[in-house]
Design a protein around this motif. Structure first.
Motif, PDB file in Angstrom:
ATOM      1  N   GLY A 178       0.818  -1.203   0.000  1.00 20.44           N
ATOM      2  CA  GLY A 178       0.000   0.000   0.000  1.00 20.44           C
ATOM      3  C   GLY A 178       0.853   1.254   0.000  1.00 20.44           C
ATOM      4  O   GLY A 178       2.020   1.241   0.390  1.00 20.44           O
ATOM      5  N   ILE A 179       0.261   2.351  -0.440  1.00 22.54           N
ATOM      6  CA  ILE A 179       1.006   3.585  -0.700  1.00 22.54           C
ATOM      7  C   ILE A 179       1.644   4.193   0.553  1.00 22.54           C
ATOM      8  O   ILE A 179       2.743   4.716   0.494  1.00 22.54           O
ATOM      9  CB  ILE A 179       0.106   4.602  -1.429  1.00 22.54           C
ATOM     10  N   LEU A 180       0.966   4.125   1.694  1.00 13.92           N
ATOM     11  CA  LEU A 180       1.525   4.729   2.903  1.00 13.92           C
ATOM     12  C   LEU A 180       2.779   3.988   3.355  1.00 13.92           C
ATOM     13  O   LEU A 180       3.829   4.591   3.579  1.00 13.92           O
ATOM     14  CB  LEU A 180       0.484   4.765   4.027  1.00 13.92           C
ATOM     15  N   GLN A 181       2.683   2.666   3.470  1.00 13.96           N
ATOM     16  CA  GLN A 181       3.844   1.879   3.904  1.00 13.96           C
ATOM     17  C   GLN A 181       4.972   1.978   2.881  1.00 13.96           C
ATOM     18  O   GLN A 181       6.143   1.999   3.241  1.00 13.96           O
ATOM     19  CB  GLN A 181       3.453   0.421   4.125  1.00 13.96           C
ATOM     20  N   ASP A 182       4.624   2.088   1.600  1.00 10.10           N
ATOM     21  CA  ASP A 182       5.618   2.153   0.535  1.00 10.10           C
ATOM     22  C   ASP A 182       6.618   3.285   0.744  1.00 10.10           C
ATOM     23  O   ASP A 182       7.780   3.163   0.385  1.00 10.10           O
ATOM     24  CB  ASP A 182       4.913   2.323  -0.814  1.00 10.10           C
ATOM     25  N   HIS A 183       6.189   4.374   1.345  1.00 11.50           N
ATOM     26  CA  HIS A 183       7.090   5.501   1.577  1.00 11.50           C
ATOM     27  C   HIS A 183       8.178   5.185   2.606  1.00 11.50           C
ATOM     28  O   HIS A 183       9.146   5.937   2.724  1.00 11.50           O
ATOM     29  CB  HIS A 183       6.306   6.728   2.045  1.00 11.50           C
ATOM     30  N   PHE A 184       8.026   4.104   3.318  1.00  8.94           N
ATOM     31  CA  PHE A 184       8.966   3.762   4.387  1.00  8.94           C
ATOM     32  C   PHE A 184       9.612   2.398   4.171  1.00  8.94           C
ATOM     33  O   PHE A 184       9.938   1.689   5.117  1.00  8.94           O
ATOM     34  CB  PHE A 184       8.246   3.822   5.747  1.00  8.94           C
ATOM     35  N   ILE A 185       9.789   2.058   2.898  1.00  8.16           N
ATOM     36  CA  ILE A 185      10.468   0.816   2.524  1.00  8.16           C
ATOM     37  C   ILE A 185      11.678   1.185   1.672  1.00  8.16           C
ATOM     38  O   ILE A 185      11.584   1.978   0.753  1.00  8.16           O
ATOM     39  CB  ILE A 185       9.535  -0.125   1.727  1.00  8.16           C
ATOM     40  N   ASP A 186      12.814   0.609   2.015  1.00  3.95           N
ATOM     41  CA  ASP A 186      14.029   0.794   1.234  1.00  3.95           C
ATOM     42  C   ASP A 186      14.257  -0.498   0.469  1.00  3.95           C
ATOM     43  O   ASP A 186      14.478  -1.552   1.067  1.00  3.95           O
ATOM     44  CB  ASP A 186      15.210   1.101   2.161  1.00  3.95           C
ATOM     45  N   GLU A 187      14.185  -0.407  -0.850  1.00  2.00           N
ATOM     46  CA  GLU A 187      14.307  -1.603  -1.665  1.00  2.00           C
ATOM     47  C   GLU A 187      15.683  -1.650  -2.311  1.00  2.00           C
ATOM     48  O   GLU A 187      16.025  -0.809  -3.143  1.00  2.00           O
ATOM     49  CB  GLU A 187      13.217  -1.614  -2.737  1.00  2.00           C
ATOM     50  N   GLY A 188      16.464  -2.602  -1.882  1.00  3.76           N
ATOM     51  CA  GLY A 188      17.786  -2.789  -2.471  1.00  3.76           C
ATOM     52  C   GLY A 188      17.724  -3.801  -3.592  1.00  3.76           C
ATOM     53  O   GLY A 188      16.655  -4.281  -3.969  1.00  3.76           O
ATOM     54  N   LEU A 189      18.877  -4.146  -4.121  1.00  2.73           N
ATOM     55  CA  LEU A 189      18.940  -5.091  -5.228  1.00  2.73           C
ATOM     56  C   LEU A 189      18.468  -6.487  -4.807  1.00  2.73           C
ATOM     57  O   LEU A 189      17.742  -7.152  -5.536  1.00  2.73           O
ATOM     58  CB  LEU A 189      20.376  -5.146  -5.766  1.00  2.73           C
ATOM     59  N   HIS A 190      18.855  -6.920  -3.604  1.00  2.00           N
ATOM     60  CA  HIS A 190      18.525  -8.275  -3.161  1.00  2.00           C
ATOM     61  C   HIS A 190      17.734  -8.307  -1.848  1.00  2.00           C
ATOM     62  O   HIS A 190      17.596  -9.374  -1.249  1.00  2.00           O
ATOM     63  CB  HIS A 190      19.807  -9.100  -2.984  1.00  2.00           C
ATOM     64  N   HIS A 191      17.253  -7.156  -1.392  1.00  3.23           N
ATOM     65  CA  HIS A 191      16.545  -7.143  -0.118  1.00  3.23           C
ATOM     66  C   HIS A 191      15.565  -5.971  -0.046  1.00  3.23           C
ATOM     67  O   HIS A 191      15.685  -5.000  -0.782  1.00  3.23           O
ATOM     68  CB  HIS A 191      17.532  -7.051   1.044  1.00  3.23           C
ATOM     69  N   VAL A 192      14.607  -6.101   0.840  1.00  2.46           N
ATOM     70  CA  VAL A 192      13.664  -5.024   1.138  1.00  2.46           C
ATOM     71  C   VAL A 192      13.750  -4.763   2.631  1.00  2.46           C
ATOM     72  O   VAL A 192      13.682  -5.684   3.438  1.00  2.46           O
ATOM     73  CB  VAL A 192      12.218  -5.420   0.753  1.00  2.46           C
ATOM     74  N   THR A 193      13.946  -3.497   3.007  1.00  3.08           N
ATOM     75  CA  THR A 193      14.044  -3.133   4.417  1.00  3.08           C
ATOM     76  C   THR A 193      12.909  -2.182   4.775  1.00  3.08           C
ATOM     77  O   THR A 193      12.704  -1.177   4.097  1.00  3.08           O
ATOM     78  CB  THR A 193      15.393  -2.424   4.696  1.00  3.08           C
ATOM     79  N   PHE A 194      12.182  -2.528   5.833  1.00  2.00           N
ATOM     80  CA  PHE A 194      11.160  -1.627   6.350  1.00  2.00           C
ATOM     81  C   PHE A 194      11.857  -0.616   7.249  1.00  2.00           C
ATOM     82  O   PHE A 194      12.387  -0.978   8.298  1.00  2.00           O
ATOM     83  CB  PHE A 194      10.119  -2.398   7.170  1.00  2.00           C
ATOM     84  N   LEU A 195      11.887   0.647   6.843  1.00  2.00           N
ATOM     85  CA  LEU A 195      12.515   1.680   7.662  1.00  2.00           C
ATOM     86  C   LEU A 195      11.702   1.873   8.939  1.00  2.00           C
ATOM     87  O   LEU A 195      12.253   2.152   9.995  1.00  2.00           O
ATOM     88  CB  LEU A 195      12.620   2.980   6.877  1.00  2.00           C
ATOM     89  N   CYS A 196      10.407   1.747   8.834  1.00  2.00           N
ATOM     90  CA  CYS A 196       9.510   1.660   9.984  1.00  2.00           C
ATOM     91  C   CYS A 196       8.236   0.995   9.492  1.00  2.00           C
ATOM     92  O   CYS A 196       7.906   1.073   8.312  1.00  2.00           O
ATOM     93  CB  CYS A 196       9.211   3.027  10.603  1.00  2.00           C
ATOM     94  N   GLU A 197       7.576   0.284  10.364  1.00  2.72           N
ATOM     95  CA  GLU A 197       6.313  -0.346  10.005  1.00  2.72           C
ATOM     96  C   GLU A 197       5.181   0.537  10.510  1.00  2.72           C
ATOM     97  O   GLU A 197       5.132   0.885  11.682  1.00  2.72           O
ATOM     98  CB  GLU A 197       6.206  -1.755  10.586  1.00  2.72           C
TER      99      GLU A 197
END
Length: 114
Positions: A55-74
């Protein structure tokens, strides 16, 4: 409404990306307010392949790397509740006037279709 009722409201409405003043959406003169609320709910449904599936709100707080996805905050239910309340407010007379002022400063205006 007591403190415990408010916490329950946050948990229920936040989980659904709904704001505080839902009773206002029942009235016929709330079409714009209702539309803001409904579109916000649609944009925040978890859907694989769209906004990294969160969803769009959570998407603003996800860092997507080449081989991983990191939630900067949930995003919590409380945060969803707060944002949904503000989004719904944009559809009120006060919120629309705010949008019109901001857009006017940038050379835009809101025009109703005929």
């Amino acid at each position: 409404m007591d403190k415990n009722d408010f916490r329950t409201l946050i948990k229920i409405n936040g989980a659904r990306n709904l704001g505080f003043n839902l009773e206002r959406l029942k009235y016929s003169n709330s079409d714009l307010e209702r539309s803001f609320s409904e579109e916000w709910q649609k944009e925040n449904k978890k859907c694989p392949g769209i906004n990294k599936g969160h969803g769009i709100l959570q998407d603003h707080f996800i860092d997507e790397g080449l081989h991983h996805v990191t939630f900067l905050c949930e995003i919590t239910h409380k945060e969803r509740f707060i944002v949904a309340t503000i989004i719904q407010w944009l559809g009120t007379n006060c919120g629309r006037c705010f949008l019109e002022r901001v857009l006017d400063k940038c050379g835009y205006r809101i025009v109703r279709k005929e």
